[in-house]
Design an enzyme around this catalytic site. Structure first.
Site, PDB file in Angstrom:
ATOM      1  N   ARG A 275       0.832  -1.212   0.000  1.00  0.00           N
ATOM      2  CA  ARG A 275       0.000   0.000   0.000  1.00  0.00           C
ATOM      3  C   ARG A 275       0.873   1.273   0.000  1.00  0.00           C
ATOM      4  O   ARG A 275       1.058   1.911  -1.020  1.00  0.00           O
ATOM      5  CB  ARG A 275      -0.944  -0.043   1.220  1.00  0.00           C
TER       6      ARG A 275
ATOM      7  N   HIS B  42       5.314   4.603  12.716  1.00  0.00           N
ATOM      8  CA  HIS B  42       5.280   4.510  11.236  1.00  0.00           C
ATOM      9  C   HIS B  42       6.231   5.594  10.737  1.00  0.00           C
ATOM     10  O   HIS B  42       5.884   6.781  10.716  1.00  0.00           O
ATOM     11  CB  HIS B  42       3.829   4.748  10.789  1.00  0.00           C
TER      12      HIS B  42
ATOM     13  N   CYS C  91       4.143   9.371   0.195  1.00  0.00           N
ATOM     14  CA  CYS C  91       2.740   9.765   0.054  1.00  0.00           C
ATOM     15  C   CYS C  91       2.654  10.790  -1.064  1.00  0.00           C
ATOM     16  O   CYS C  91       3.411  11.761  -1.088  1.00  0.00           O
ATOM     17  CB  CYS C  91       2.247  10.356   1.374  1.00  0.00           C
TER      18      CYS C  91
ATOM     19  N   ASN D  98       9.055   4.390   3.560  1.00  0.00           N
ATOM     20  CA  ASN D  98       9.142   3.988   4.959  1.00  0.00           C
ATOM     21  C   ASN D  98      10.477   3.309   5.191  1.00  0.00           C
ATOM     22  O   ASN D  98      11.110   2.812   4.258  1.00  0.00           O
ATOM     23  CB  ASN D  98       8.055   2.949   5.279  1.00  0.00           C
TER      24      ASN D  98
HETATM   25  P1  HMG Z   1     -13.193  14.262  -2.322  1.00  0.00           P
HETATM   26  O1  HMG Z   1     -12.924  14.680  -3.719  1.00  0.00           O
HETATM   27  O2  HMG Z   1     -13.420  15.315  -1.291  1.00  0.00           O
HETATM   28  O3  HMG Z   1     -14.342  13.165  -2.241  1.00  0.00           O
HETATM   29  O4  HMG Z   1     -11.946  13.370  -1.845  1.00  0.00           O
HETATM   30  P2  HMG Z   1     -15.862  13.210  -2.612  1.00  0.00           P
HETATM   31  O5  HMG Z   1     -16.590  12.477  -1.541  1.00  0.00           O
HETATM   32  O6  HMG Z   1     -16.299  14.616  -2.960  1.00  0.00           O
HETATM   33  O7  HMG Z   1     -15.910  12.320  -3.954  1.00  0.00           O
HETATM   34  C1  HMG Z   1     -15.246  12.719  -5.134  1.00  0.00           C
HETATM   35  C2  HMG Z   1     -15.137  11.532  -6.077  1.00  0.00           C
HETATM   36  O8  HMG Z   1     -14.328  10.514  -5.482  1.00  0.00           O
HETATM   37  C3  HMG Z   1     -16.474  10.883  -6.375  1.00  0.00           C
HETATM   38  O9  HMG Z   1     -16.368  10.325  -7.677  1.00  0.00           O
HETATM   39  C4  HMG Z   1     -16.528   9.745  -5.383  1.00  0.00           C
HETATM   40  O10 HMG Z   1     -17.344   8.675  -5.783  1.00  0.00           O
HETATM   41  C5  HMG Z   1     -15.083   9.305  -5.369  1.00  0.00           C
HETATM   42  P3  HMG Z   1     -16.923  11.085  -8.968  1.00  0.00           P
HETATM   43  O11 HMG Z   1     -18.383  11.312  -8.685  1.00  0.00           O
HETATM   44  O12 HMG Z   1     -16.132  12.374  -9.065  1.00  0.00           O
HETATM   45  O13 HMG Z   1     -16.608  10.125 -10.094  1.00  0.00           O
HETATM   46  N1  HMG Z   1     -14.723   8.662  -4.091  1.00  0.00           N
HETATM   47  C6  HMG Z   1     -14.184   7.434  -3.982  1.00  0.00           C
HETATM   48  N2  HMG Z   1     -13.859   6.515  -4.897  1.00  0.00           N
HETATM   49  C7  HMG Z   1     -13.354   5.354  -4.446  1.00  0.00           C
HETATM   50  N3  HMG Z   1     -13.155   5.079  -3.136  1.00  0.00           N
HETATM   51  C8  HMG Z   1     -13.468   5.982  -2.211  1.00  0.00           C
HETATM   52  C9  HMG Z   1     -14.004   7.217  -2.612  1.00  0.00           C
HETATM   53  N4  HMG Z   1     -14.431   8.305  -1.942  1.00  0.00           N
HETATM   54  C10 HMG Z   1     -14.866   9.174  -2.860  1.00  0.00           C
HETATM   55  N5  HMG Z   1     -13.255   5.705  -0.911  1.00  0.00           N
HETATM   56  C11 HMG Z   1     -11.153  11.501  -0.583  1.00  0.00           C
HETATM   57  C12 HMG Z   1     -11.918  12.812  -0.542  1.00  0.00           C
HETATM   58  C13 HMG Z   1     -10.887  11.116   0.853  1.00  0.00           C
HETATM   59  C14 HMG Z   1     -11.998  10.457  -1.283  1.00  0.00           C
HETATM   60  C15 HMG Z   1      -9.831  11.730  -1.375  1.00  0.00           C
HETATM   61  O14 HMG Z   1      -9.180  12.844  -0.830  1.00  0.00           O
HETATM   62  C16 HMG Z   1      -8.920  10.544  -1.308  1.00  0.00           C
HETATM   63  O15 HMG Z   1      -9.223   9.491  -1.840  1.00  0.00           O
HETATM   64  N6  HMG Z   1      -7.761  10.707  -0.651  1.00  0.00           N
HETATM   65  C17 HMG Z   1      -6.825   9.598  -0.459  1.00  0.00           C
HETATM   66  C18 HMG Z   1      -5.453  10.124  -0.318  1.00  0.00           C
HETATM   67  C19 HMG Z   1      -4.515   8.982  -0.039  1.00  0.00           C
HETATM   68  O16 HMG Z   1      -4.833   7.827  -0.236  1.00  0.00           O
HETATM   69  N7  HMG Z   1      -3.308   9.343   0.431  1.00  0.00           N
HETATM   70  C20 HMG Z   1      -2.300   8.359   0.711  1.00  0.00           C
HETATM   71  C21 HMG Z   1      -2.623   7.482   1.883  1.00  0.00           C
HETATM   72  S1  HMG Z   1      -2.351   8.264   3.449  1.00  0.00           S
HETATM   73  C22 HMG Z   1      -0.660   8.028   3.711  1.00  0.00           C
HETATM   74  O17 HMG Z   1       0.060   7.567   2.860  1.00  0.00           O
HETATM   75  C23 HMG Z   1      -0.141   8.347   5.077  1.00  0.00           C
HETATM   76  C24 HMG Z   1       0.135   7.095   5.930  1.00  0.00           C
HETATM   77  O18 HMG Z   1       1.037   6.230   5.281  1.00  0.00           O
HETATM   78  C25 HMG Z   1       0.728   7.519   7.271  1.00  0.00           C
HETATM   79  C26 HMG Z   1       1.890   8.500   7.062  1.00  0.00           C
HETATM   80  O19 HMG Z   1       2.941   8.093   6.566  1.00  0.00           O
HETATM   81  O20 HMG Z   1       1.660   9.656   7.376  1.00  0.00           O
HETATM   82  C27 HMG Z   1      -1.155   6.314   6.226  1.00  0.00           C
HETATM   83 MG    MG Z   2       3.146   6.461   5.280  1.00  0.00          MG
END
Ligand code: HMG
Ligand code: MG
Length: 305
Positions: A15, A213, A246, A255
């Protein structure tokens, strides 16, 4: 000083490790990586994210990856293991529940700017969105974890205080999140700063419920891991071959490599249940697919010998 006698490793490589790769990676390669991690004895794997494919295209095949884990052979290999997936909202949770994940991860941040950039909402709104995700996961018998990004520093705001970490940890506890991971997303933390962030989290969660993490951008992640071990923390999220980053934390590298952490732990007499040589095979496998060598001192050193 007493260190934990055993450490729980969650490999977040499939992931966190792969989410930022620009070129598409076949779901079959992601599954082959998971197979190798299981072969090495890793029992907790973050497999994918049910997030918007527009935000993180590399995770668009989440359902396919999870479906691939359902073959009879993999089901046997997965017995007693835990597969986690990221779920930022109810849509993500629906995908996760349909896919058979054992744990879902809601991911918030200690800094407002990062929360906004990563999940498009402020911290308070993120908690409002996570609350039903956590409740529905528990109702379905699925475990929950909360990631607190930018726990020591933020790419947009700079320093982050322990107070900010404690604030989010308390909010996560109040909505019932079972475990938390304190994350140095951009890998700038140094051991005492990380200990202070951890202490703030430990005001709200029991010791066994807190994980470290650490991204390794500034080469501090092993030192930060050791600093956590000194506090008795016994859960770490690491990434095979040091993959990762990220997409919303520009410049942040992967990581800390799982192999490097396992090597250090075994050298300290701390058990992990993981076979280092098999782990190194997994690291070279996925690095080969990405046309580079592992970002792990241990994996590279072993192949030179
Ligand atoms: P948004 O644009 O505000 O969402 O994004 P929305 O609810 O307005 O929906 C917009 C569109 O996204 C719609 O589709 C939804 O259906 C779709 P459209 O009508 O435009 O075709 N949608 C989704 N599709 C699939 N799965 C879903 C989903 N939700 C909405 N779950 C949202 C808000 C949270 C969805 C967006 O910002 C997002 O997906 N962000 C993810 C970012 C991410 O994954 N970042 C990396 C992971 S975190 C990380 O790496 C940190 C970590 O490792 C710890 C660290 O190191 O700090 C964990
Ligand atoms: Mg991370």
């Amino acid at each position: 000083m007493t260190f934990p006698s055993r450490v729980h490793i969650t490999d977040v490589g499939p992931r966190d490790g792969l989410q930022n790769e620009p070129a598409p990676i076949a779901a079959t390669d992601k599954l082959a990586l998971i197979d190798r991690l299981l072969d090495a004895g890793v029992r907790h794997i973050e497999a994918t994210s049910f997030v918007s494919p527009k935000w993180v295209p590399q995770m668009a095949d989440a359902a396919e990856v999870m479906m691939g884990l359902k073959t009879a052979e993999r089901a046997r290999a997965l017995e007693g293991a835990c597969i986690s997936v990221l779920t930022p909202n109810m849509k993500g949770l629906e995908g996760a529940l349909a896919s058979g994940a054992q744990e879902v991860v809601v991911f918030g941040a200690a800094s407002e700017s990062f929360s906004q950039r990563n999940i498009n909402c402020d911290i308070a709104t993120s908690i409002e969105r996570f609350a039903p995700v956590v409740a529905a996961a528990h109702a379905a018998g699925v475990a929950t974890r909360g990631a607190i990004s930018c726990a020591v520093g933020c790419p947009y705001e700079g320093d982050v205080t322990p107070r900010q970490v404690g604030h989010v940890a308390a909010l996560m506890r109040d909505i019932g999140v079972q475990r938390i991971a304190v994350a140095d997303t951009i890998g700038i933390g140094t051991p005492l700063a990380v200990q202070r962030a951890m202490s703030a989290a430990l005001d709200h969660y029991e010791l066994p419920m807190v994980a470290g993490h650490f991204h390794d951008t500034y080469g501090q992640a092993l030192a930060n891991t050791l600093a956590c071990l000194e506090m008795g923390i016994a859960r770490f999220e690491t990434s095979i071959a040091g993959l990762g980053g990220c997409p919303y934390a520009k410049g942040a590298t992967g990581n800390v490599a799982t192999e490097d952490v396992v090597y250090m732990l075994h050298g300290m007499g701390i058990e992990t249940g993981i076979d280092l040589e098999h782990l190194i095979d997994a690291a070279w496998f996925i690095s080969g697919r990405l046309n580079r060598q592992p970002n792990s001192r241990v994996s590279v050193a072993r192949r030179r010998q």
